[in-house]
Design a protein around this motif. Structure first.
Motif, PDB file in Angstrom:
ATOM      1  N   UNK A   1     -23.451 -43.971  43.040  1.00 24.90           N
ATOM      2  CA  UNK A   1     -23.972 -44.796  44.126  1.00 24.90           C
ATOM      3  C   UNK A   1     -24.489 -43.979  45.401  1.00 24.90           C
ATOM      4  N   UNK A   2     -23.564 -43.096  45.917  1.00 30.96           N
ATOM      5  CA  UNK A   2     -23.863 -42.334  47.109  1.00 30.96           C
ATOM      6  C   UNK A   2     -25.134 -41.546  46.646  1.00 30.96           C
ATOM      7  N   UNK A   3     -25.068 -40.831  45.467  1.00 26.76           N
ATOM      8  CA  UNK A   3     -26.264 -40.080  45.171  1.00 26.76           C
ATOM      9  C   UNK A   3     -27.641 -40.665  45.121  1.00 26.76           C
ATOM     10  N   UNK A   4     -27.351 -42.129  44.254  1.00 28.44           N
ATOM     11  CA  UNK A   4     -28.690 -42.828  44.453  1.00 28.44           C
ATOM     12  C   UNK A   4     -29.140 -43.492  45.481  1.00 28.44           C
ATOM     13  N   UNK A   5     -28.219 -43.738  46.495  1.00 23.86           N
ATOM     14  CA  UNK A   5     -28.894 -44.197  47.991  1.00 23.86           C
ATOM     15  C   UNK A   5     -29.466 -43.238  48.392  1.00 23.86           C
ATOM     16  N   UNK A   6     -28.733 -41.895  48.508  1.00 21.74           N
ATOM     17  CA  UNK A   6     -29.485 -40.724  49.090  1.00 21.74           C
ATOM     18  C   UNK A   6     -31.042 -40.627  48.592  1.00 21.74           C
TER      19      UNK A   6
END
Length: 351
Positions: free
Chosen positions: A172-177
Motif C-alpha cells: 500500500x505504501x508503494x501504491x500510495x506513492x
C-alpha cells in the motif's frame, strides 16, 4: 433506473438484472507497478499517467508486478477456507460483537452494504492494525483502533492474516506513492498521514447461488468502498465481481492471474474532489463453487482531515464535500452497514 446510496451520494444504475456486460480486460486497465520498485524516474512518470487515466475514467484497475509474496497469498486463501469450514458455533466464539473495534467473525446476512437490499450472502473475518488496548488513541475512544481478536481453534488463520496484513502495508505504501505522483504531488506527500493507518483486512466466503436470484440478496450488494483504495485478491477462475460503469451498466471484473484488483475508495474521491472515481461494485457468485476473496482496505490515520486537495479545486471546481476526519467518516459508514456496530455505538453513546 435504480439508485444506490453511498457515503458520497447517490449513484444510478440501469435496470439490467444480475448479468454483467462482458468486455475485454483492457476495458479495466492493467497497471504495471514495477517502476515503484525499480525507481526509474521515466517509468514512474508513465505509470503515474496510466494510473491517473485509470482512476479518472474507470476507478478500477488491475496491478501486476506488485511484488506481493505468492506463498503468503496462497497460505491466506488456504487458512480462510479451513476457517470458514468450521462449525458455526465455533466461529461465533469470535463474533465481531465481542470486539469494540469491529474485529472478528460476521455470519451470513449480518452485513448489508446496500440499504435497499436484504443482507449480504457472505461470511467474513476482519482484522486491522493491531493496536494495544492501553494505546493512547484507544484510551481516547478512537474506536477503529484496538487489538484484534483471534480464534483459538484456528491458529493458522492468525499466522496467515498477520503476515498478509504486514505485506499489504508495504504494498500500500508503494501504491500510495503512485497515487501521489498521479495527482502531481511529491511521491511522499501522504506519508505523514498514514503512519498509523485505518487498514482493514478481510477474508470472505461466498457460497454459490443457484437458479433464480433475488437481486436484493446477493454475495455483496452494490456499494462503494470507504477508504482511499482497496486491494483485492480473487481466486483464479471464479467470476463474481461486477463494476458499475459511467453509463450505469455492470462490467465483469474477472480474476486476472498474477494481478490484484485495485479500486478507488470514497476518501480518495473526496481528496480529489471526485477527479478520481469511487466506483460502485457488487459480487454475485454463480460459479457453482465456494468463493473466497481477500480485500484490504487502506485509509489514512484516524485524525487525518480528508478534504479536497489544493490541486483539485479552482473557481470552476469548488470543493464538493465538507472536510471530515478519516475516523469520523469510517465510523459513519460502518454504522450504516453493520447492525452490530451501530448498536455498539448507541450503547457507547448512552454509557
Amino acid at each position: 433506473m435504480k439508485v444506490v446510496e453511498t457515503g458520497n451520494g447517490a449513484r444510478v444504475m440501469k435496470n439490467g438484472g444480475l448479468d454483467p456486460q462482458r468486455v475485454s480486460f483492457d476495458k479495466i486497465p492493467v497497471i504495471d507497478l514495477e517502476p515503484m520498485f525499480s525507481g526509474d524516474a521515466g517509468a514512474k512518470e508513465k505509470l503515474a499517467a496510466d494510473l491517473r487515466k485509470a482512476c479518472t475514467e474507470v476507478g478500477f484497475l488491475y496491478i501486476k508486478n506488485h511484488h506481493f509474496p505468492a506463498d503468503v497469498l496462497a497460505a491466506t486463501f488456504a487458512a480462510a477456507e479451513a476457517y470458514f469450514a468450521l462449525p458455526d458455533e465455533v466461529k461465533m466464539k469470535n463474533h465481531v460483537s465481542k470486539s469494540k473495534n469491529n474485529r472478528g467473525y460476521a455470519a451470513m446476512l449480518e452485513e448489508n452494504t446496500d440499504p435497499t437490499a436484504r443482507g449480504d450472502l457472505h461470511e467474513s473475518y476482519d482484522i486491522a492494525l493491531d493496536v494495544p488496548a492501553d494505546d493512547p488513541d484507544v484510551l481516547a475512544g478512537k474506536v477503529l483502533y484496538g487489538p484484534n481478536q483471534w480464534p483459538e481453534d484456528a491458529p493458522a488463520l492468525r499466522a496467515a492474516l498477520e503476515s498478509y496484513h504486514a505485506e499489504m502495508l508495504t504494498l500500500s505504501g508503494h501504491l500510495l506513492h503512485a497515487f501521489a505522483l498521479a495527482l502531481g504531488l511529491d511521491e511522499a506527500y501522504f506519508d505523514q498521514m498514514v503512519d498509523k493507518p485505518l487498514a482493514t483486512l478481510r477474508v470472505l466466503h461466498y457460497p454459490p447461488q443457484f437458479g433464480e436470484i433475488d437481486d436484493r440478496q446477493i454475495g455483496i450488494g452494490a456499494h462503494s468502498d470507504y477508504e482511499c483504495f482497496t486491494i483485492l485478491a480473487q481466486q483464479d477462475g471464479i467470476s463474481a465481481l461486477q463494476v458499475l460503469n459511467a453509463s450505469g451498466e455492470w462490467i465483469a471484473a474477472d480474476p486476472v492471474p498474477g494481478c490484484f484488483v485495485v479500486n478507488v475508495g470514497d476518501q480518495m474521491a473526496r481528496w480529489t474532489n471526485d477527479l478520481f472515481a469511487s466506483t460502485v461494485h457488487r459480487a454475485i457468485n454463480r460459479s457453482g463453487r465456494e468463493r473466497y476473496s481477500i480485500p484490504f482496505f487502506f485509509g489514512p490515520n484516524y485524525d487525518t482531515l480528508v478534504e479536497a486537495l489544493p490541486s483539485c479545486v479552482d473557481e470552476d471546481h469548488p470543493a464538493k464535500y465538507p472536510p471530515v476526519t478519516s475516523g469520523d467518516y469510517i465510523n459513519g459508514r460502518f454504522a450504516a452497514t453493520f447492525a452490530h456496530y451501530a448498536e455498539a455505538q448507541k450503547k457507547e453513546a448512552g454509557a
